[in-house]
Design a protein around this motif. Structure first.
Motif, PDB file in Angstrom:
ATOM      1  N   ARG A   1       5.665   0.485  14.594  1.00 40.44           N
ATOM      2  CA  ARG A   1       5.798   1.867  15.042  1.00 40.44           C
ATOM      3  C   ARG A   1       5.235   2.810  13.974  1.00 40.44           C
ATOM      4  NH1 ARG A   1      10.447   4.177  12.649  1.00 40.44           N
ATOM      5  NH2 ARG A   1      11.760   2.648  11.601  1.00 40.44           N
ATOM      6  N   PRO A   2       4.645   3.915  14.377  1.00 37.44           N
ATOM      7  CA  PRO A   2       4.005   4.828  13.421  1.00 37.44           C
ATOM      8  C   PRO A   2       5.024   5.594  12.589  1.00 37.44           C
ATOM      9  CG  PRO A   2       3.939   5.779  15.610  1.00 37.44           C
ATOM     10  CD  PRO A   2       4.483   4.380  15.773  1.00 37.44           C
ATOM     11  N   PHE A   3       4.550   6.123  11.465  1.00 37.58           N
ATOM     12  CA  PHE A   3       5.365   7.027  10.665  1.00 37.58           C
ATOM     13  C   PHE A   3       5.476   8.373  11.387  1.00 37.58           C
ATOM     14  CE2 PHE A   3       3.268   4.342   7.364  1.00 37.58           C
ATOM     15  CZ  PHE A   3       4.405   3.732   6.864  1.00 37.58           C
ATOM     16  N   VAL A   4       6.569   9.068  11.170  1.00 37.73           N
ATOM     17  CA  VAL A   4       6.724  10.417  11.721  1.00 37.73           C
ATOM     18  C   VAL A   4       5.758  11.336  10.992  1.00 37.73           C
ATOM     19  CG1 VAL A   4       8.296  12.358  12.056  1.00 37.73           C
ATOM     20  CG2 VAL A   4       9.144  10.008  12.283  1.00 37.73           C
ATOM     21  N   SER A   5       4.916  12.022  11.760  1.00 36.70           N
ATOM     22  CA  SER A   5       3.881  12.861  11.156  1.00 36.70           C
ATOM     23  C   SER A   5       3.691  14.121  11.978  1.00 36.70           C
ATOM     24  CB  SER A   5       2.559  12.081  11.070  1.00 36.70           C
ATOM     25  OG  SER A   5       1.513  12.914  10.597  1.00 36.70           O
ATOM     26  N   ARG A   6       3.844  15.269  11.316  1.00 36.61           N
ATOM     27  CA  ARG A   6       3.568  16.554  11.958  1.00 36.61           C
ATOM     28  C   ARG A   6       3.329  17.599  10.874  1.00 36.61           C
ATOM     29  NH1 ARG A   6       9.179  15.829  12.705  1.00 36.61           N
ATOM     30  NH2 ARG A   6      10.469  17.366  11.587  1.00 36.61           N
TER      31      ARG A   6
ATOM     32  N   GLY B   1      -1.069   6.928   6.551  1.00 37.94           N
ATOM     33  CA  GLY B   1      -0.394   5.645   6.753  1.00 37.94           C
ATOM     34  C   GLY B   1      -0.586   5.139   8.169  1.00 37.94           C
ATOM     35  N   ASN B   2      -0.535   6.039   9.142  1.00 32.79           N
ATOM     36  CA  ASN B   2      -0.737   5.637  10.535  1.00 32.79           C
ATOM     37  C   ASN B   2      -2.165   5.171  10.785  1.00 32.79           C
ATOM     38  OD1 ASN B   2       1.916   6.184  11.234  1.00 32.79           O
ATOM     39  ND2 ASN B   2       1.482   8.304  11.807  1.00 32.79           N
TER      40      ASN B   2
ATOM     41  N   VAL C   1       3.775   1.774   2.732  1.00 35.58           N
ATOM     42  CA  VAL C   1       4.961   2.532   2.342  1.00 35.58           C
ATOM     43  C   VAL C   1       4.637   4.021   2.296  1.00 35.58           C
ATOM     44  CG1 VAL C   1       6.783   2.805   0.632  1.00 35.58           C
ATOM     45  CG2 VAL C   1       5.719   0.565   0.947  1.00 35.58           C
ATOM     46  N   ASP C   2       5.296   4.782   3.156  1.00 36.18           N
ATOM     47  CA  ASP C   2       5.210   6.238   3.124  1.00 36.18           C
ATOM     48  C   ASP C   2       6.326   6.764   2.220  1.00 36.18           C
ATOM     49  OD1 ASP C   2       4.367   8.794   3.699  1.00 36.18           O
ATOM     50  OD2 ASP C   2       5.349   8.883   5.663  1.00 36.18           O
ATOM     51  N   THR C   3       6.057   7.804   1.465  1.00 37.38           N
ATOM     52  CA  THR C   3       7.038   8.324   0.511  1.00 37.38           C
ATOM     53  C   THR C   3       7.216   9.824   0.681  1.00 37.38           C
ATOM     54  OG1 THR C   3       5.392   8.778  -1.233  1.00 37.38           O
ATOM     55  CG2 THR C   3       6.364   6.561  -1.176  1.00 37.38           C
ATOM     56  N   PRO C   4       8.350  10.347   0.254  1.00 36.93           N
ATOM     57  CA  PRO C   4       8.538  11.804   0.278  1.00 36.93           C
ATOM     58  C   PRO C   4       7.797  12.464  -0.879  1.00 36.93           C
ATOM     59  CG  PRO C   4      10.478  10.750  -0.652  1.00 36.93           C
ATOM     60  CD  PRO C   4       9.557   9.642  -0.218  1.00 36.93           C
ATOM     61  N   ASP C   5       7.727  13.775  -0.838  1.00 34.53           N
ATOM     62  CA  ASP C   5       7.196  14.560  -1.960  1.00 34.53           C
ATOM     63  C   ASP C   5       8.283  14.624  -3.025  1.00 34.53           C
ATOM     64  OD1 ASP C   5       6.303  16.441  -3.754  1.00 34.53           O
ATOM     65  OD2 ASP C   5       5.843  17.978  -2.270  1.00 34.53           O
TER      66      ASP C   5
ATOM     67  N   ILE D   1       0.879  -1.169   0.000  1.00 37.66           N
ATOM     68  CA  ILE D   1       0.000   0.000   0.000  1.00 37.66           C
ATOM     69  C   ILE D   1       0.912   1.213   0.000  1.00 37.66           C
ATOM     70  CG2 ILE D   1      -1.792   1.266   1.233  1.00 37.66           C
ATOM     71  CD1 ILE D   1      -2.698  -1.375   2.456  1.00 37.66           C
ATOM     72  N   VAL D   2       0.981   1.922  -1.131  1.00 38.57           N
ATOM     73  CA  VAL D   2       1.961   2.988  -1.328  1.00 38.57           C
ATOM     74  C   VAL D   2       1.256   4.339  -1.301  1.00 38.57           C
ATOM     75  CG1 VAL D   2       3.775   3.884  -2.819  1.00 38.57           C
ATOM     76  CG2 VAL D   2       3.323   1.422  -2.757  1.00 38.57           C
TER      77      VAL D   2
END
Length: 412
Positions: free
Chosen positions: A242-247, A228-229, A273-277, A214-215
């Motif tokens: 563990r969660p993705f860093v999110s702020r 993602g979290n 999968v979390d991705t950058p911009d 899941i991207v």
């Protein structure tokens, strides 16, 4: 049986196989050889190949993992990609495994798999000078080289490689026919990204690991990591990763592709999968991150969640679907769901909201009207269950999950 064959001519471009347990040193050595900062990472145990104008670097699976379910397939995959054999093997020993008995055990395991003559093409890479000095006698015992990831690594790779002599697999444990057949299958998965930068990795292979991906894709500030979290919350509290860093931030918080494995919640293993911009001016080395994303974002093995903020389609998001397709190399709209975050701000039906915004309507239309909303501040899982059940071919991909009638069963 060992076949009497002449070794292939010594190439201008050397093929180097990185062996050993998954660890940061293994990735660092591969990146150093390719002169790339983030080409390899330890997010998974995939078989990955990077290439520049001087080297082909194969990062192998962990052949020493006794819990691996399909070790023979992993070995055949490596032999297929490196056929007829690499110029140099590097056995990377991380700081926690430099005891002599562990090094000897890994060398012996490699000899058992690939034949005793592997040591003529083997360098044992150690994390520091002290380890190298304490194990120096292994040079005489196994006729191997000892090395470290110093500034002369690229030069040393050529010095360590036997002159005009590539390693030849002896097919003691696996047939040549099986290897060449597998090589033909893997060639169909070969990826050549558009970048021609000679200082960065310019090719990527990855073998399937039967994990559905899941991207999450989208621009900075849309709520990719928070979404993602929300998906990760489907797992039981005991097994939840563990969660993705999110702020909230106007600059990228997520700077590299980041993966989390879920063993529960879907009835099968799933990777989120979390991705950058990829389009943000402050993202370092975007080509390497696109290559990393490509590992997970492959037709038939993933769903793409294109994350947008409710009520806002920026100029940069106009045409974003086409930009991502050009970047990742396939028509991903066929496997994409548009996810609108900040669902608590929705004051009308979702259909009316989409129809009132021409730019958003254009994106949703191209994704066959697959569009969901998420309130990432909500603690419930019903909205996420609804999102998962909108995945194309949901029933076939998650047959066990499709049989469950209530959202509570997702947490079993």
């Amino acid at each position: 049986m060992q076949q009497n064959r002449d070794p292939p001519p010594y190439p201008e471009k050397l093929t180097i196989a990185l062996l050993g347990k998954t660890n940061p040193l293994k990735d660092a050595i591969g990146n150093k050889i390719l002169s790339a900062e983030d080409y390899f990472n330890s997010a998974s145990n995939d078989l990955v190949v990077g290439e520049n104008n001087s080297f082909i670097v194969i990062k192998t699976h962990d052949f020493f993992d006794e819990k691996c379910k399909h070790p023979d397939q992993q070995i055949i995959d490596f032999m297929a990609i490196s056929y007829p054999g690499p110029n140099l093997f590097m056995l990377v020993m991380d700081p926690g495994n430099t005891q002599e008995e562990k090094v000897v055990a890994q060398i012996s395991k490699l000899q058992d798999i690939f034949g005793e003559n592997i040591t003529t093409h083997l360098v044992v890479m150690l994390p520091d000078v002290q380890s190298s000095q304490s194990l120096s006698h292994l040079r005489e015992i196994f006729h191997v080289q000892l090395g470290s990831a110093d500034d002369n690594l690229v030069h040393e790779c050529r010095r360590w490689s036997p002159i005009r002599n590539s390693f030849l697999f002896n097919y003691k444990n696996y047939t040549q026919e099986a290897v060449t057949r597998r090589r033909a299958a893997l060639e169909k998965r070969r990826y050549n990204p558009p970048s021609e930068d000679a200082t960065a990795g310019t090719r990527l292979y990855v073998t399937p690991d039967n994990i559905f991906n899941i991207v999450l894709l989208g621009q900075t500030g849309t709520g990719k990591s928070a979404s993602g979290n929300s998906i990760l919350s489907l797992g039981s509290s005991k097994s939840r990763p563990r969660p993705f860093v999110s702020r909230p931030s106007s600059i990228p918080v997520t700077k590299v592709c980041d993966a989390r494995f879920m063993s529960q919640g879907f009835g099968m293993p799933v990777r989120v999968v979390d991705t950058p911009d990829f389009f943000h001016d402050e993202l370092r080395n975007p080509e390497a991150q696109v290559a990393e994303c490509r590992k997970y974002c492959q037709r038939g093995e993933c769903v793409v969640l294109l994350v947008l903020q409710l009520g806002r389609v920026t100029d940069g998001e106009r045409g974003i679907l086409e930009k991502l397709e050009d970047m990742l190399g396939w028509k991903l709209r066929e496997e994409t769901i548009v996810v609108l975050t900040h669902a608590d701000d929705l004051r009308e039906s979702l259909v009316d909201h989409v129809n009132s915004n021409p730019a958003l309507r254009d994106i949703v239309d191209k994704c066959s009207f697959r569009c969901k909303v998420l309130n990432n501040n909500s603690k419930g899982t019903k909205q996420v269950v609804d999102l998962i059940r909108s995945i194309p071919n949901y029933e076939k991909r998650f047959p066990k999950l499709a049989k469950k009638e209530s959202s509570e069963c997702l947490l079993c």
